[in-house]
Design a protein around this motif. Structure first.
Motif, short mmCIF file in Angstrom:
data_model
loop_
_atom_site.label_atom_id
_atom_site.label_comp_id
_atom_site.label_asym_id
_atom_site.label_seq_id
_atom_site.Cartn_x
_atom_site.Cartn_y
_atom_site.Cartn_z
N GLY A 195 1.01 -1.25 -0.16
CA GLY A 195 -0.16 0.01 0.28
C GLY A 195 0.79 1.25 -0.15
N ALA A 196 0.32 2.46 0.28
CA ALA A 196 0.93 3.71 0.06
C ALA A 196 2.16 3.63 1.18
N LEU A 197 1.82 3.21 2.39
CA LEU A 197 2.78 3.36 3.44
C LEU A 197 4.31 2.50 2.98
N ALA A 198 4.04 1.21 2.45
CA ALA A 198 5.01 0.49 1.91
C ALA A 198 5.70 1.12 0.79
N LEU B 216 5.45 0.45 -11.94
CA LEU B 216 4.76 1.83 -11.55
C LEU B 216 3.84 1.68 -10.27
N PRO B 217 4.19 1.45 -9.13
CA PRO B 217 3.25 1.03 -7.96
C PRO B 217 1.92 2.25 -7.64
N GLN B 218 0.87 1.67 -7.94
CA GLN B 218 -0.21 2.75 -8.03
C GLN B 218 -0.48 3.68 -6.61
N SER B 219 0.30 2.92 -5.73
CA SER B 219 -0.05 3.54 -4.29
C SER B 219 0.73 4.79 -4.16
N LEU B 220 1.93 4.96 -5.24
CA LEU B 220 2.80 5.96 -5.17
C LEU B 220 2.12 7.50 -5.19
#
Lengths: 424, 352
Positions: A195-198, B216-220
């Protein structure tokens, strides 16, 4: 020995018992609740006024570090920790060194358990040889020497045919399987919730889908083979939903959540705190809330400790290079009482998930305050405050995330088969 | 009291690196730093930037200080610029290349550090393959040693990002009017993460990330960026194009099918650069893979600032090192003062 426990609040959710009364014990078993039988003369009387008297707690999956390197703990230190935490029966995990995959290792372990005479130990055996996921272990032999279940722990069995064979063989003996669902390919080198934190911390993530896929594969095989499976340490909302559906369908499955996953979220790892590095990873607030709902609903009938003691150095490394796990047996009750104080669960629910829940999941006759039952009891108060420190923990593990914290509620006395085995 | 967070919880890396007065004492990440500190770094670097042309290339800001370059991952360029930066600040420099295998156990890493600390080091410049390693070290060793992050895992490479910001400010000016695109292997890039943070703190109009979804990790997006999968869309009207290096081992496998397909889709060619503004500049943290992520004509062309970036590496590192040492010195003076206040409540002398 004849013993009376006076004035405690007896709680046994399996019989809807919640009453301030006395309990009388003779020859290791519960003789009577309330009025003492005529002519009963106790040799010892314990005063439990203001305290809770509950069935002794039962854990699924604590690591007792026996056999194995003693710097991480041993049978003596970890069963003592169990008693201090109110546990009277531990279904310990098989990924020891060597692992519990043969009657010989089992025999040695059970001899030691008997010699110590502390908490009851009902090991979970290895489902495959050396937990390598290729050859069946001698499951019948393991069962004969005292294993209550078999498990491959977090070691993957990537070949689905072998997994099916394991289930068929276990179900031949009505042996339960403890399963930690996770797709090992999707997990890859992940250490935290994806997720965003990782992403921000630059740590490799494990998607929630890894658990759902692992679970789905096993649920299909449960339908095929009829094996009883207990899913351990669920961490995602999807998993709770899938278990609920499987149970509604009548599949013989039970499940647990660890106290850590009920209490914490991934937010704890912001700052790279390796004390919160656990497997499966701590996940989102929504996941934690779904797990809490699952415990309330009874879909998750067990709260487990996932007790995994380590020496201090195991955590003294950059996050991903440190060893996962927490030492939890002695702090779990206080954390559970915290959940009760916060209105997440009720006290009877907490006790049920620590007693009859695991007893039923493992098929063992324990966890009840019923006449004729072995007198395995946990007596605790819910108010006294104590500070967690190396000096007052019995575990050899130096990896409690609560070190230094002040907790509320503490076990005062633990009885196994009517004998006082722990007092403070 | 709620025991939900333990007292031994190491502080957030974003606060551990600041003194009580909000000055830098370590430099671990750009996360949590404010615009003033970033601008101070850029302004301080400005004062060092012409030193390379002077006959005496030294200032005495770190005279008598010992700087240890501790590289757990190989690097020639970054280590050299840190070494030159420290020497131009008059520090004594020790370079140590430590193979990761020898220190994969925490005890050994701690032993190594405590030994170096016992030798009276004032600053560790560290590169490590594990995300968060520098933060772990900063939270475990003596508070008197400043830690500078020269790259940790996929997490951060803050001095690289700051020299990139310096390059952008020097050549494009006001960040609030700039659209910046970062292209390539975002997933594994510590440089990209630090750049996203820096650009957001400095108020860039838009930060775009461009690449195939495998990289491209979406969470970025939650760090403050818009994601694009097509160069045509992502490069449209941008002022700055930052290309990332693509590691050879990632070019054929499950992340990307082949080098040629990547180049065709995401390699920066003259044609693709034409989607950007006509005066757009091109940057790359180096070393570049010609014909893999960038065409030679672009890398060597008039819009390229790749060599300028390299030359700004030294002044930026000098700026960060001198600011961290100054923060450490102030913190020490303050600690000494509060100690003497405690032991002798009657004294009331001014602080240094």
């Amino acid at each position: 020995m004849k013993l009376t426990i006076r004035g405690g609040r007896l709680i046994d959710p399996s019989q809807q018992l919640d009453q301030v009364t006395d309990i009388h014990i003779d020859d290791g078993r519960i003789l009577a609740l309330g009025q003492a039988p005529a002519g009963f003369a106790p040799e010892r009387t314990l005063h439990a006024e203001g305290q809770i008297v509950a069935p002794g707690f039962i854990d699924i999956g604590a690591h007792l570090r026996e056999p194995g390197p003693s710097y991480k703990g041993n049978l003596r230190s970890e069963t003592k920790a169990a008693l201090a935490g109110g546990y009277t029966t531990i279904c310990c995990r098989p990924d020891t060194s060597p692992c519990i995959d043969s009657s010989a290792v089992m025999q040695q372990l059970m001899d030691k358990v008997e010699l110590l005479g502390q908490a009851k130990v009902r090991p979970i055996g290895a489902m495959t040889k050396d937990l390598e996921g290729t050859h069946l272990s001698n499951m019948a032999g393991l069962q004969h020497s005292g294993c209550v279940a078999v498990s491959n722990m977090r070691k993957p069995i990537d070949n689905t045919l072998i997994l099916r064979r394991c289930f068929e063989y276990a179900s031949t003996f009505d042996l339960r399987v403890v399963f930690y669902p996770e797709d090992s390919w999707l997990r890859a080198d992940g250490v935290v919730h994806e997720g965003a934190l990782a992403s921000r911390l630059g740590l490799a993530g494990i998607p929630a889908a890894a658990e759902a896929i692992g679970l789905s594969r096993v649920l299909h095989l449960v339908e095929v083979t009829g094996v009883r499976v207990h899913f351990s340490a669920l961490s995602t909302a999807q998993a709770v939903e899938m278990i609920a559906q499987a149970q509604a369908k009548g599949l013989p499955v039970t499940a647990d959540v660890t106290m850590a996953h009920l209490t914490y979220t991934e937010a704890e790892i912001d700052g790279y705190n390796s004390q919160f590095f656990v497997q499966p990873p701590l996940r989102s607030v929504a996941d934690r809330d779904a797990l809490r709902q699952g415990v309330r609903d009874g879909v998750l009938s067990v709260i487990s400790s996932a007790h995994l003691p380590h020496e201090e150095a195991a955590k003294m490394a950059p996050f991903a290079a440190s060893e996962p796990g927490m030492a939890t047996l002695e702090t779990l009750l206080s954390q559970g009482l915290d959940l009760v104080a916060d209105g997440v669960i009720t006290l009877p629910q907490l006790i049920e998930r620590l007693t009859t829940g695991p007893a039923q999941a493992m098929g063992i006759a324990a966890g009840q305050l019923a006449v004729g039952q072995p007198a395995d009891l946990s007596i605790f108060d819910t108010e006294s405050e104590w500070q967690v420190s190396d000096d007052n923990l019995f575990t050899a593990g130096e990896n409690s995330p609560l070190m230094g914290a002040t907790l509320k509620g503490q076990v005062k006395t633990t009885l196994v088969d009517g004998a006082v085995v722990f007092e403070r | 009291m709620k025991p939900t967070s333990a007292p031994q919880n190491p502080a957030d890396p974003r606060s551990v690196q600041l003194t009580e007065d909000g000055k830098l004492r370590h430099f671990l990440t750009l996360g949590g730093l404010n615009k003033e500190i970033l601008e101070e770094i850029l302004d301080t670097a400005d004062s060092f930037v012409n030193m390379g042309e002077q006959s005496v290339k030294k200032v005495p800001l770190l005279r008598g200080k010992t700087v240890v370059n501790l590289f757990f991952e190989n690097s020639t360029r970054t280590r050299s610029t840190f070494e030159l930066a420290a020497k131009r600040l008059s520090a004594d420099v020790l370079n140590l290349d430590i193979s990761t295998s020898a220190t994969s156990k925490g005890e050994t890493l701690m032993d190594t550090l405590q030994n170096l600390e016992a030798m009276g080091s004032d600053m560790f410049v560290i590169r490590h393959a594990d995300s968060g390693a520098q933060h772990f070290i900063a939270s475990q060793i003596s508070p008197n040693v400043a830690i500078i992050n020269a790259g940790d895992g996929r997490h951060a490479h803050p001095t690289q990002a700051m020299l990139d910001m310096y390059t952008i400010r020097k050549h494009k000016g006001d960040f609030s009017k700039l659209k910046v695109a970062i292209v390539g292997d975002i997933l594994h890039s510590r440089v990209a993460r630090s750049q996203i943070q820096a650009l957001n703190i400095l108020g860039a109009e838009e930060v775009r990330l461009i690449g195939p979804k495998t990289l491209l990790p979406q969470s970025l997006a939650e760090m403050g960026a818009t994601l694009y999968t097509r160069m045509e869309d992502g490069l449209k009207d941008v002022d700055v194009v930052i290309m990332l290096r693509l590691q050879k081992e990632r070019m054929a496998g499950a992340l990307l099918p082949s080098e040629s397909e990547f180049y065709r889709l995401y390699g920066l060619t003259t044609e693709k650069l034409s989607y950007a503004k006509p005066d757009a500049v091109v940057m790359h943290p180096g070393p570049i893979n010609r014909g893999v992520e960038i065409e030679s004509a672009v890398a060597d062309g008039p819009q390229s600032l790749i060599l300028n970036q390299v030359s700004y590496g030294i002044p930026i590192r000098m700026a960060v090192m001198s600011m961290a040492i100054s923060g450490q010195t102030q913190q020490k003076a303050k600690a000494a003062e509060s100690n003497s206040d405690q032991s002798n409540a009657a004294t009331g002398e001014a602080s240094a």
